[in-house]
Each structure stands twice: as structure tokens, then as C-alpha cells.
Scaffold this active site. Structure first.
Site, PDB file in Angstrom:
ATOM      1  N   ALA A 122      49.754  23.530  -9.687  1.00  0.00           N
ATOM      2  CA  ALA A 122      50.447  24.804  -9.905  1.00  0.00           C
ATOM      3  C   ALA A 122      50.477  25.186 -11.374  1.00  0.00           C
ATOM      4  O   ALA A 122      50.473  26.378 -11.718  1.00  0.00           O
ATOM      5  CB  ALA A 122      51.867  24.721  -9.355  1.00  0.00           C
ATOM      6  N   TRP A 137      38.168  37.277 -12.973  1.00  0.00           N
ATOM      7  CA  TRP A 137      36.889  37.348 -12.280  1.00  0.00           C
ATOM      8  C   TRP A 137      36.226  38.717 -12.401  1.00  0.00           C
ATOM      9  O   TRP A 137      35.111  38.892 -11.946  1.00  0.00           O
ATOM     10  CB  TRP A 137      37.064  36.993 -10.799  1.00  0.00           C
ATOM     11  CG  TRP A 137      37.205  35.529 -10.546  1.00  0.00           C
ATOM     12  CD1 TRP A 137      36.210  34.658 -10.199  1.00  0.00           C
ATOM     13  CD2 TRP A 137      38.392  34.733 -10.655  1.00  0.00           C
ATOM     14  NE1 TRP A 137      36.708  33.382 -10.074  1.00  0.00           N
ATOM     15  CE2 TRP A 137      38.053  33.397 -10.341  1.00  0.00           C
ATOM     16  CE3 TRP A 137      39.716  35.021 -10.970  1.00  0.00           C
ATOM     17  CZ2 TRP A 137      38.972  32.363 -10.341  1.00  0.00           C
ATOM     18  CZ3 TRP A 137      40.646  33.990 -10.976  1.00  0.00           C
ATOM     19  CH2 TRP A 137      40.281  32.682 -10.665  1.00  0.00           C
ATOM     20  N   CYS A 173      36.847  28.913 -11.380  1.00  0.00           N
ATOM     21  CA  CYS A 173      37.165  27.714 -10.602  1.00  0.00           C
ATOM     22  C   CYS A 173      36.765  26.410 -11.286  1.00  0.00           C
ATOM     23  O   CYS A 173      37.523  25.431 -11.278  1.00  0.00           O
ATOM     24  CB  CYS A 173      36.572  27.807  -9.197  1.00  0.00           C
ATOM     25  SG  CYS A 173      34.758  27.817  -9.128  1.00  0.00           S
ATOM     26  N   HIS A 231      32.421  26.931  -4.783  1.00  0.00           N
ATOM     27  CA  HIS A 231      33.789  26.841  -5.279  1.00  0.00           C
ATOM     28  C   HIS A 231      34.032  25.392  -5.685  1.00  0.00           C
ATOM     29  O   HIS A 231      33.535  24.459  -5.060  1.00  0.00           O
ATOM     30  CB  HIS A 231      34.794  27.275  -4.214  1.00  0.00           C
ATOM     31  CG  HIS A 231      36.217  27.218  -4.691  1.00  0.00           C
ATOM     32  ND1 HIS A 231      36.621  27.772  -5.873  1.00  0.00           N
ATOM     33  CD2 HIS A 231      37.334  26.649  -4.149  1.00  0.00           C
ATOM     34  CE1 HIS A 231      37.915  27.558  -6.049  1.00  0.00           C
ATOM     35  NE2 HIS A 231      38.364  26.880  -5.017  1.00  0.00           N
ATOM     36  N   ASP A 254      43.508  21.911  -5.622  1.00  0.00           N
ATOM     37  CA  ASP A 254      42.804  23.088  -6.129  1.00  0.00           C
ATOM     38  C   ASP A 254      43.740  23.890  -7.022  1.00  0.00           C
ATOM     39  O   ASP A 254      44.732  24.455  -6.551  1.00  0.00           O
ATOM     40  CB  ASP A 254      42.315  23.945  -4.959  1.00  0.00           C
ATOM     41  CG  ASP A 254      41.317  25.018  -5.393  1.00  0.00           C
ATOM     42  OD1 ASP A 254      41.148  25.200  -6.612  1.00  0.00           O
ATOM     43  OD2 ASP A 254      40.708  25.651  -4.514  1.00  0.00           O
TER      44      ASP A 254
END
Length: 582
Positions: A122, A137, A173, A231, A254
Site C-alpha cells: 500500500a 500512464w 508496474c 504486468h 502488487d
């Protein structure tokens, strides 16, 4: 002098050597066997020493990018042992929402890798707090650093710390995953970086990704679902006391901010065992990761708001060549089998149906009524499979695509039946991001061809450098589509993702490399363009070699650049990896 320790339990530091003395009440007889069993309460312990060296101690690595059929290696400097990095990692925990809301509870939970890794996932992104990296992005990166220009975590972490915890701009990512790997390794949690090719982003978690195109083959954004060329996320190794020993081992994490989990942009830890077995109801975010590697893919032609044609359905497209760096080498290791059973197998489809049931997705296409309205999910691909077209096609690259050169392609079409056919072909090409989001149209043309019984014909065409040079994004990716329509029968869609190759950089150490002594390094770059390239910047990074990323400006490049760099090697072992980019 050795100190006797008579307790049945020993408290030891990690890596501390110790001896055990066993006192027997009788003499040892010939043929007696002794078995010693030592257990540990270390939740992150890995039994294999080579794996410990790789996933905790290795301060450099490889992150895989590109396409499923064109996988590329990118070097990344983790630098977890560089000065201040451990202190910065602890500062990340202290800056988390959990710590600010209840410091005592947060600190008391830091003995759990499940808790710590989730907090880090987080706080590495900046969406909910003053985390480390701000994602971007779209648009230009003038107010920060282009994500493609990062080649390591150390500069990012130090910039965040020195800037009084202001998020560092910008990341995508692989940057989030690289930084998170550094932080978790510095805290002693075995961690590696994972790349999933054809990675699904299933916003409504119905395990179906629906793509819409118009009658010319152009992608339409009628759904929030998407499929990224690749990803990147992390896996960490630890025990899952909250789930049971079956789910111990590699856990998916992630830090890329995609969806909220319990109100915060965080993801994981999700057990790879849970994902493989379809246990999408288990903590944390197993359903999201399951969809990323195993959703079904459906393509529709959108004629109008009321009329659409389902032309393509694929249960095998998503989650290809899931990759990580090998232990001890820079080779690629395929870990797809850790996430799912072989595509199309009875076991894989059984697990998929189990996941649908646990998520409450019914064959009618709706979720159970007790779900919130915002989470209603439609399973349009639960209808019978799309009718197979009577023609087949393939887009073929005539030569390896290199930036600065024309792209030569051939569309090969085959009539699969004995009837004569007239086919209208609509060809288009767009510059895209690695998320497959189109940014600019490059090519659009139409052809009409006639195919006799089981005949094969080819259409050759090119995308010139002048057509794509002003539209190409930093990702260097182009999506080519061919929509083939016949008067009778379903349409055929043929797609090809293209990555334009950068010219190679070569690095040569001029002379012997001696610890604590300077060494000259020569980097050579060949300009592939027939025009002058201006404002070139050479970036170099290496753990133990350079304290920060080195940036050298070079005015222009006509045909060939040779630039000598000079730096000091401070590596204690005398060995280290270097990376460079221009």
C-alpha cells in the site's frame, strides 16, 4: 570458551552458528542411527541456501518485459544493502496509514510477514498516502521522470526520503515491483519479481475480459476491462498462519495501484497455491490475481448500441509465460505452472468453474442479488462459443522490426472451405502503450481479395518510419489489426503486437577492475536513424559501483557514438552488475 545451554529451546540470531551436545544414558552401539530434527519459528525461512542468496542477498536482477513472443530483459539495481536503504524501508512502515492510525498495534504486528508485506504494497504507491512512487500512464512526464528511465530502486528511495516523503514522479508496474522488491529484501523477506504476459485487469471480477472493436478494427473503450501486454508484480516467500500450511510458500503482492482492497490501493499477499486451486475467497485479493492469469477473453464487433457480433472467444490467451529470474543466473524461468494447471485441461476448467461459483457468477451472466449493485458482473462468454469463421489468417513480420526502419508485414489468408469467397480486409495500425491502450492511429487501408476453394493468398504492406516516427510512444509498441469480412459467415479478426527494437549498447571495461580503485569504462551506441539525434543522455547504474544513477549528456549522434565513462568500484566482493541506457 563454549557456554552450555540446557534449555529445550534456543533463541538464536538469524545466521548465528551454534553447537548441540547430546548426552546419552547408554553407550553407542554399532549400527545405531541418530536423527536430529530442528524446527524454526522463522516465518520467512527458506531451506535452500542458493535461493536465500538469490531472493534475500542478491542486490541486482532482471525484470522481464515486452510481448509473449518477444520477451526482453531489463536490468534492475535493487541495492538493498546500500547506505540508508534499511532506514528508509523502516520509514516506509512508519509512514503507513496503519502506523499513523494506531502506532502500537502496527508495531506489534510487524512480526508477521503477511501484515508487513501488505502494508508495504500500500505504501510503495502514493494513492492513499504519501507513499514512495506516483504512478502515471498517460500524457507527458515533464514534471517528473519517465518511468522507462529508472533502472534501480536506490535513487527513488533516497529521493523520497530526502524530499520529506513527497512521492517520486513517476512509476509504472515494473518500477513499483522493483522498489517493493528492494524494501522487502532489506527487511529480510525473500522476494522476487514476476512478469505476467497478456495480463488481465478484470474490473468487475467476473473472469471475463470483453474487448470491443468498430467495423474498421479500431479498439473501442466500452468497458473498463483491459489486457496489458505484460504486468509486473512481486512474490514473497513466507508461512500463511492465517490460512494454513497448504498455502505456505510464494505469495503474490502488487504495489501497482489498480483496484482498492478494503478501501486502500493494495494487493496481496495472495497465495499462489490458492490461485492455482481456484480458492478465490481467501485473503488477500486472490480473485483479482486469479483473473489476471486465468480470465477468458472475448472480442466483439460493435456496430451500434444495440447490435454487436461476437467474433472471438479464447480461454487460453490470458496469463502467458509467467516469468522470473533464475536462481544464480540471468536466465528466464517460467513459473506459469505455479499459477494454473495446463490451459484447456480438464483440471484447469474445473478450477475455473469453481472460481466462478465462489465469486457468485451464475451461468445467466449475473452475480447473486445480495451483491452490491456496483459489483454486478456479466458473463457474456457463458453463452455458446462464437461461430468459427470459414477463413483463417495470420500477420507475419517480414523482418525483425528496428526503430528508424520501415516495418514490412504480410497478411496470409486461407479459405477453409470449398466455396468461392470475396473478402473485404480492413487493415489498421496504432501506436499503443504496454497496457494496449491506443495513443495514435498510424495506418488505415482497405483491400478486397477473392479466394477460391481452400486457396491461400497474401497481402503485403508496410508501415514506413515517416508514418510512425511522430506517433510512437516510449513503449515502442504498435498494434496491427486486420478485420476480414465476408458476405456470409462470421468475421475474422487478426491482431499482431509489435515491439520496435532499440539499438544495442555495449559496455567494455578498459583494464583490470580492482576493488577500491577507479576503472575506465567505454559504452558504445550506434544511431540507427538517417538523421541527427540531439539531446542524448547516457544513464548508468550499478550497486556498489555508483552511489547514484550517473547521467551524462551528449549533444548529438550522427552515426556512431563512443563515450568513455569513469567511476570508482566500491564493491566489497569485487563483483557487481552494471546497467546502462541511452
Amino acid at each position: 570458551a563454549e557456554e552450555a545451554y540446557t534449555s529445550t529451546e534456543a533463541i538464536l540470531r538469524r545466521g548465528q552458528a551454534f553447537k548441540i551436545t547430546v548426552n546419552l544414558q547408554r553407550g553407542v552401539q554399532s549400527g545405531d542411527n541418530f536423527t536430529f530434527i530442528a524446527s524454526t519459528d522463522d516465518d520467512v525461512y527458506m531451506a535452500n541456501e542458493k535461493e536465500r542468496w538469490e531472493y534475500v542477498l542478491n542486490d541486482s536482477g532482471i525484470i522481464f518485459q515486452g510481448l509473449e513472443k518477444h520477451i526482453q530483459q531489463e536490468a534492475w539495481n535493487y541495492g538493498q544493502f546500500e547506505e540508508d536503504i534499511l532506514d528508509i524501508s523502516l520509514a516506509i512502515l512508519d509512514r503507513s496509514l496503519n502506523h499513523r492510525q494506531d502506532p502500537a498495534a502496527d508495531v506489534s504486528n510487524r512480526n508477521s510477514p503477511t501484515y508487513v508485506s501488505r502494508v508495504i504494497s500500500a505504501t510503495v504507491n502514493s494513492n492513499d498516502e504519501k507513499g514512495v512512487v506516483e504512478g502515471k500512464w498517460n500524457g507527458k512526464f515533464r514534471s517528473g521522470t519517465n518511468p522507462l528511465q529508472w533502472s534501480g530502486s536506490v535513487t527513488i528511495l533516497r529521493k523520497w526520503h530526502r524530499g520529506r516523503y513527497k512521492p517520486v514522479r513517476y512509476g509504472q508496474c515494473w518500477v513499483f515491483a522493483g522498489v517493493m522488491c528492494t524494501v522487502l529484501r532489506s527487511l529480510g523477506i525473500p522476494t522476487r519479481v514476476i512478469t505476467n504476459f497478456n495480463s488481465a485487469h478484470d474490473r468487475n471480477i467476473n473472469l471475463s475480459i470483453d474487448e470491443y472493436i468498430d467495423i474498421s478494427g479500431k479498439t473501442l473503450h466500452l468497458t473498463e476491462d483491459s489486457v496489458w501486454n505484460f504486468h509486473v508484480w512481486n512474490e514473497s516467500w513466507f508461512i500463511r498462519r492465517d490460512l494454513g500450511s497448504f498455502y505456505d510458500g510464494w505469495q503474490v503482492l502488487d504495489a501497482t495501484p489498480q483496484e482498492r482492497s478494503k478501501g486502500i490501493y493494495q494487493c496481496g499477499p495472495a497465495s499462489t497455491r490458492a490461485i492455482k486451486e481456484g480458492d478465490v475467497n481467501l485473503d488477500y485479493d486472490s480473485s483479482f490475481v486469479f483473473a489476471a492469469v486465468n480470465a477468458d477473453y472475448v472480442t466483439w464487433i460493435h456496430y451500434s448500441k444495440k447490435i454487436k457480433e461476437r467474433i472471438y472467444s479464447d480461454t487460453r490467451k490470458i496469463g502467458k509465460f509467467i516469468s522470473t529470474k533464475a536462481v544464480g543466473t540471468n536466465d528466464r524461468v517460467d513459473v506459469t505452472a505455479n499459477y494454473k494447471y495446463p490451459e484447456g485441461s480438464l483440471k484447469e476448467r474445473r478450477v475455473y468453474k469453481k472460481a466462478l461459483k465462489l465469486l457468485g457468477v451464475r451461468s445467466t451472466g449475473k452475480r447473486a442479488k445480495n451483491r452490491r449493485r456496483s459489483s454486478v458482473a456479466w458473463r457474456q462468454n457463458m453463452t455458446p462459443p462464437a461461430q468459427k469463421p470459414s477463413i483463417s489468417g495470420k500477420l507475419i513480420l517480414d523482418a525483425s522490426p528496428v526503430i528508424g526502419q520501415d516495418i514490412l508485414l504480410t497478411l496470409a489468408l486461407r479459405n477453409l472451405i470449398s466455396d468461392f469467397k470475396t473478402i473485404k480486409v480492413k487493415l489498421s495500425a496504432s501506436a499503443i502503450l504496454y497496457t494496449r491502450k491506443p495513443k495514435a492511429e498510424i495506418l488505415k487501408l482497405s483491400r478486397s481479395i477473392k479466394l477460391g476453394s481452400e486457396e491461400v493468398k497474401e497481402i503485403s504492406f508496410k508501415i514506413s518510419y515517416s508514418q510512425y516516427k511522430n506517433s510512437l510512444t516510449d513503449d515502442r509498441k504498435i498494434l496491427v489489426t486486420a478485420l476480414c469480412e465476408t458476405k456470409q459467415g462470421p468475421s475474422l479478426l487478426v491482431e499482431k503486437d509489435i515491439v520496435l527494437q532499440d539499438p544495442l549498447l555495449t559496455i567494455k571495461v578498459l583494464g583490470p577492475a580492482v576493488v577500491h580503485k577507479a576503472v575506465n569504462v567505454q559504452v558504445t551506441f550506434t544511431n540507427p536513424l538517417s538523421e541527427v539525434v540531439t539531446d542524448c543522455v547516457l544513464r548508468a547504474e550499478g550497486s556498489g559501483l555508483l552511489k547514484e544513477q550517473l547521467r551524462i549528456k551528449y549533444v548529438n549522434a550522427i552515426w556512431l557514438i563512443t563515450r568513455s565513462l569513469w567511476w570508482k568500484i566500491w564493491n566489497k566482493t569485487g563483483e557487481s552488475d552494471k546497467s546502462q541506457d541511452i
